[in-house]
Scaffold this active site. Structure first.
Site, PDB file in Angstrom:
ATOM      1  N   TYR A  31      -4.766  -9.693   5.483  1.00 24.98           N
ATOM      2  CA  TYR A  31      -4.533 -10.966   4.800  1.00 24.98           C
ATOM      3  C   TYR A  31      -3.077 -11.133   4.445  1.00 24.98           C
ATOM      4  O   TYR A  31      -2.279 -10.195   4.546  1.00 24.98           O
ATOM      5  CB  TYR A  31      -5.414 -11.058   3.549  1.00 24.98           C
ATOM      6  CG  TYR A  31      -4.958 -10.231   2.363  1.00 24.98           C
ATOM      7  CD1 TYR A  31      -5.056  -8.841   2.368  1.00 24.98           C
ATOM      8  CD2 TYR A  31      -4.426 -10.853   1.231  1.00 24.98           C
ATOM      9  CE1 TYR A  31      -4.639  -8.094   1.274  1.00 24.98           C
ATOM     10  CE2 TYR A  31      -4.014 -10.108   0.125  1.00 24.98           C
ATOM     11  CZ  TYR A  31      -4.115  -8.736   0.149  1.00 24.98           C
ATOM     12  OH  TYR A  31      -3.701  -8.004  -0.932  1.00 24.98           O
ATOM     13  N   ARG A  50       4.939 -10.063   8.843  1.00 22.77           N
ATOM     14  CA  ARG A  50       4.135  -8.939   8.355  1.00 22.77           C
ATOM     15  C   ARG A  50       2.689  -9.043   8.841  1.00 22.77           C
ATOM     16  O   ARG A  50       2.054  -8.032   9.154  1.00 22.77           O
ATOM     17  CB  ARG A  50       4.176  -8.857   6.826  1.00 22.77           C
ATOM     18  CG  ARG A  50       3.414  -7.620   6.315  1.00 22.77           C
ATOM     19  CD  ARG A  50       3.581  -7.406   4.832  1.00 22.77           C
ATOM     20  NE  ARG A  50       3.035  -8.526   4.084  1.00 22.77           N
ATOM     21  CZ  ARG A  50       3.218  -8.700   2.778  1.00 22.77           C
ATOM     22  NH1 ARG A  50       3.942  -7.827   2.080  1.00 22.77           N
ATOM     23  NH2 ARG A  50       2.692  -9.741   2.157  1.00 22.77           N
ATOM     24  N   ARG A  98     -23.580  -4.526  13.902  1.00 23.52           N
ATOM     25  CA  ARG A  98     -22.929  -3.523  13.061  1.00 23.52           C
ATOM     26  C   ARG A  98     -22.797  -2.175  13.762  1.00 23.52           C
ATOM     27  O   ARG A  98     -23.795  -1.565  14.143  1.00 23.52           O
ATOM     28  CB  ARG A  98     -23.679  -3.349  11.732  1.00 23.52           C
ATOM     29  CG  ARG A  98     -22.943  -2.421  10.771  1.00 23.52           C
ATOM     30  CD  ARG A  98     -23.637  -2.291   9.436  1.00 23.52           C
ATOM     31  NE  ARG A  98     -22.886  -1.396   8.562  1.00 23.52           N
ATOM     32  CZ  ARG A  98     -22.951  -0.056   8.619  1.00 23.52           C
ATOM     33  NH1 ARG A  98     -23.767   0.521   9.475  1.00 23.52           N
ATOM     34  NH2 ARG A  98     -22.216   0.676   7.812  1.00 23.52           N
ATOM     35  N   LYS A 147      -1.623  -4.536   5.418  1.00 18.22           N
ATOM     36  CA  LYS A 147      -2.167  -5.364   4.325  1.00 18.22           C
ATOM     37  C   LYS A 147      -3.633  -5.689   4.579  1.00 18.22           C
ATOM     38  O   LYS A 147      -3.978  -6.809   4.976  1.00 18.22           O
ATOM     39  CB  LYS A 147      -1.322  -6.638   4.165  1.00 18.22           C
ATOM     40  CG  LYS A 147      -1.531  -7.336   2.815  1.00 18.22           C
ATOM     41  CD  LYS A 147      -0.457  -8.376   2.590  1.00 18.22           C
ATOM     42  CE  LYS A 147      -0.744  -9.283   1.404  1.00 18.22           C
ATOM     43  NZ  LYS A 147      -0.739  -8.617   0.110  1.00 18.22           N
ATOM     44  N   GLU A 179       3.206   2.039  -6.328  1.00 24.41           N
ATOM     45  CA  GLU A 179       3.422   0.601  -6.575  1.00 24.41           C
ATOM     46  C   GLU A 179       2.387   0.115  -7.573  1.00 24.41           C
ATOM     47  O   GLU A 179       1.534   0.883  -8.028  1.00 24.41           O
ATOM     48  CB  GLU A 179       3.330  -0.178  -5.258  1.00 24.41           C
ATOM     49  CG  GLU A 179       2.007   0.009  -4.532  1.00 24.41           C
ATOM     50  CD  GLU A 179       1.979  -0.584  -3.128  1.00 24.41           C
ATOM     51  OE1 GLU A 179       2.719  -1.553  -2.867  1.00 24.41           O
ATOM     52  OE2 GLU A 179       1.197  -0.090  -2.301  1.00 24.41           O
TER      53      GLU A 179
HETATM   54  N1  PLP Z   1       2.017  -4.064  -3.099  1.00 20.80           N
HETATM   55  C1  PLP Z   1       0.722  -4.397  -3.045  1.00 20.80           C
HETATM   56  C2  PLP Z   1      -0.302  -3.313  -3.090  1.00 20.80           C
HETATM   57  C3  PLP Z   1       0.335  -5.749  -2.929  1.00 20.80           C
HETATM   58  O1  PLP Z   1      -0.976  -6.072  -2.868  1.00 20.80           O
HETATM   59  C4  PLP Z   1       1.338  -6.749  -2.910  1.00 20.80           C
HETATM   60  C5  PLP Z   1       1.020  -8.182  -2.793  1.00 20.80           C
HETATM   61  O2  PLP Z   1      -0.069  -8.624  -2.789  1.00 20.80           O
HETATM   62  C6  PLP Z   1       2.681  -6.359  -2.991  1.00 20.80           C
HETATM   63  C7  PLP Z   1       2.987  -5.012  -3.067  1.00 20.80           C
HETATM   64  C8  PLP Z   1       3.792  -7.367  -2.965  1.00 20.80           C
HETATM   65  O3  PLP Z   1       3.976  -7.892  -1.676  1.00 20.80           O
HETATM   66  P1  PLP Z   1       4.547  -9.353  -1.458  1.00 20.80           P
HETATM   67  O4  PLP Z   1       5.896  -9.378  -2.130  1.00 20.80           O
HETATM   68  O5  PLP Z   1       4.663  -9.474   0.010  1.00 20.80           O
HETATM   69  O6  PLP Z   1       3.595 -10.295  -2.091  1.00 20.80           O
END
Ligand code: PLP
Length: 283
Positions: A31, A50, A98, A147, A179
């Site tokens: 996403y 990305r 599945r 992501k 993070e």
């Molecule tokens: N780290 C994580 C785990 C995230 O889910 C997100 C954004 O949803 C970010 C960092 C920040 O990324 P961005 O600046 O691309 O929104």
């Protein structure tokens, strides 16, 4: 609200996805979230690039060219009259019987986009008040640079933060902060901005890339390395970045005040620079 599903623009009540969708059954999906300010997209090119990378890492490809994807974003912004808000985009490997193994090549992907109106997105109270965070172990999988929609642990992290009277959680692995649950984490020591280096341990934030570039352009010192919770608690400032929160100060970590416990000057300046330049280059 009008939403986009597999080539169609529909009222949200009429939009459907198969119960056999691999996004639903296996979180086999990626996403993006792009913010909208003044009716324009912030850093769409970064999000499209990305998306392409995340899909590629999972053996999928872009559902359409980036420019066509931008058009879908624009149409939803227009149809839903979004001034300030977010656009969510998800691409899954599609619906198939599945099975852990991926379905045959040629299985149609599922592509969904919807908008969320957030009036005043760029002047949230958190920007002025600052956030309180707690630390929690990072129990996610090892490819956080992709992501994916596997967001259960970050979701639990937010709930743990709430239960502790805080706003968010910073995740820690091998003694170092990776993070935030949905954002990248930073500290400021002296005049130096410190944030974790890129790797498979964190998401490569689009906002992170822009903010670091702008900080360097403004002659601020940037160091990309990992840091501990203790170092963060002793820092002069702390903050987070993400597409939906831009740059937001952090004023408390595990109950300890950062600096004097009020939002820092460098975070405030970076937020200003980021918002100004992003709005100017929005598309
Ligand atoms: N780290 C994580 C785990 C995230 O889910 C997100 C954004 O949803 C970010 C960092 C920040 O990324 P961005 O600046 O691309 O929104």
């Amino acid at each position: 609200r009008t939403v986009y599903v597999n080539g169609e623009y529909l009222p949200e009540e009429r939009a459907t996805v198969s119960i056999f969708d691999r996004g639903f059954l296996f979180a086999d999906a990626v996403y993006e979230v792009t913010s909208v300010l003044g009716g324009k997209l912030i850093d769409f090119d970064g999000h499209a690039a990305r998306l392409d990378r995340s899909l590629g890492e999972l053996g999928m490809s872009m559902p359409m060219e980036a420019e066509a994807l931008r058009d879908v974003h624009h149409r939803l912004v227009a149809e839903n009259g979004i001034e300030d808000g977010l656009i969510y985009l998800q691409v899954t490997r599609g619906a198939a019987d599945r099975d852990f193994a991926f379905p045959e090549a040629g299985t149609a992907q599922t592509v969904v986009l919807f908008t969320q109106s957030k009036p005043g997105l760029a002047d949230s109270p958190a920007a002025k008040m600052g956030l309180k965070v707690i630390s929690i172990p990072d129990a996610r999988w090892g490819r956080r640079d992709i992501k994916t929609v596997q967001l259960l642990y970050p979701s639990m992290g937010k709930m743990m933060a709430k239960a502790a009277g805080a706003d968010d959680a910073w995740m820690v692995e091998d003694g170092h902060v990776t993070e935030g649950t949905s954002n990248n984490a930073y500290i400021v020591t002296g005049r130096k901005i410190v944030t974790r280096q890129l790797g498979q341990e964190i998401l490569h934030g689009i906002t992170r890339a822009a903010v670091l570039r702008m900080a360097r352009e403004a002659q601020m010192e940037v160091e990309e390395r990992s840091f501990t919770i203790e170092e963060a608690q002793a820092a002069d400032e702390a903050f987070i970045t993400s597409a939906s929160s831009f740059v937001t100060p952090v004023v408390e970590i595990d109950g300890a005040k950062v600096g004097d416990g009020t939002p820092g000057k460098i975070a405030a300046r970076l937020r200003e620079i980021y918002l100004e330049e992003s709005k100017r280059t929005a598309s």
